[in-house]
Design a protein around this motif. Structure first.
Motif, short mmCIF file in Angstrom:
data_model
loop_
_atom_site.label_atom_id
_atom_site.label_comp_id
_atom_site.label_asym_id
_atom_site.label_seq_id
_atom_site.Cartn_x
_atom_site.Cartn_y
_atom_site.Cartn_z
N UNK A 69 0.86 -1.18 0.00
CA UNK A 69 0.00 0.00 0.00
C UNK A 69 0.89 1.22 0.00
N UNK A 70 0.66 2.11 -0.94
CA UNK A 70 1.45 3.34 -1.03
C UNK A 70 0.58 4.52 -0.63
N UNK A 94 0.16 -2.85 -12.45
CA UNK A 94 0.40 -3.37 -11.10
C UNK A 94 -0.40 -2.62 -10.02
N UNK A 95 -0.92 -1.45 -10.36
CA UNK A 95 -1.73 -0.68 -9.41
C UNK A 95 -3.15 -1.22 -9.48
N UNK A 96 -3.59 -1.85 -8.41
CA UNK A 96 -4.89 -2.50 -8.37
C UNK A 96 -6.02 -1.57 -7.96
N UNK A 97 -5.74 -0.65 -7.04
CA UNK A 97 -6.75 0.33 -6.63
C UNK A 97 -6.09 1.69 -6.46
N UNK A 98 -6.88 2.72 -6.76
CA UNK A 98 -6.47 4.11 -6.58
C UNK A 98 -7.57 4.76 -5.75
N UNK A 99 -7.22 5.21 -4.55
CA UNK A 99 -8.20 5.81 -3.66
C UNK A 99 -7.78 7.24 -3.33
N UNK A 100 -8.65 8.20 -3.62
CA UNK A 100 -8.43 9.60 -3.26
C UNK A 100 -8.91 9.74 -1.82
N UNK A 107 -3.50 10.25 -1.91
CA UNK A 107 -3.96 9.00 -2.52
C UNK A 107 -3.41 7.80 -1.76
N UNK A 108 -4.15 6.72 -1.84
CA UNK A 108 -3.70 5.42 -1.35
C UNK A 108 -3.79 4.46 -2.52
N UNK A 109 -2.67 3.81 -2.82
CA UNK A 109 -2.60 2.87 -3.94
C UNK A 109 -2.35 1.46 -3.42
N UNK A 139 3.76 0.54 2.72
CA UNK A 139 3.44 -0.43 3.75
C UNK A 139 3.21 -1.77 3.07
N UNK A 140 4.01 -2.77 3.43
CA UNK A 140 3.91 -4.10 2.83
C UNK A 140 2.84 -4.89 3.56
N UNK A 141 1.93 -5.50 2.80
CA UNK A 141 0.86 -6.32 3.37
C UNK A 141 1.44 -7.65 3.83
N UNK A 142 1.20 -8.00 5.09
CA UNK A 142 1.66 -9.27 5.63
C UNK A 142 0.57 -10.34 5.57
#
Length: 152
Positions: A69-70, A94-100, A107-109, A139-142
């Motif tokens: 998550x970026x 590679x970007x699955x979601x783009x959230x404003x 943004x959160x990617x 942030x890497x998803x665990x």
């Protein structure tokens, strides 16, 4: 807003678990004829409660084992429009979601990659070259739990 009864909620819970269920199968499960179940599904869809049914692909089975998550803060909001950024970031496969979003970042990617080296390539060559890009936090998803929505 549409009023939902217990049978509507049961249909929704069943479809959240398996979106491939047919009206006939739902009818058999809940004691309705296929046409009655179909009319109920049609009403839920027409009201916008069911927007779409979709296939969830297992990214790991396709070789994408890393999800990051970026948080992205744009450097120059006035010089580069939000639409320009959104259009450019949406073109990255590679970007699955783009959230404003509202908060520390603009943004959160959600970005998927084959491994950390692949993620670094995506970050350096694609994300960091986006128009207006400023600060980026990763942030890497665990692990991830899928929770059903508020069906009631």
């Amino acid at each position: 807003m549409i009023a939902l009864d217990d049978l509507d909620r049961a249909f929704l819970r069943a479809l959240v678990a398996d979106a491939t269920l047919s009206a006939g199968e739902l009818g058999r499960r809940y004691g309705l004829s296929q046409p009655a179940a179909w009319r109920r599904l049609k009403r839920l869809t027409s009201a916008g409660v069911i927007r779409t049914r979709r296939v969830v692909v297992d990214r790991e089975a396709l070789g994408f084992s890393v999800t990051v998550f970026l948080g992205v803060k744009l450097a120059t909001r006035g010089r580069v429009s939000l639409e320009d950024f959104e259009r450019a970031v949406s073109a990255i496969p590679e970007v699955q979601t783009v959230q404003y979003i509202l908060g520390a970042y603009d943004y959160r990617l959600r970005v998927v990659a084959r491994d950390l080296a692949d993620f670094e390539r995506v970050l350096r060559r694609r994300v960091m070259t986006l128009p207006g890009i400023g600060q980026v936090d990763a942030n890497v998803l665990l692990s991830e739990e899928r929770l059903p929505g508020p069906i009631g």
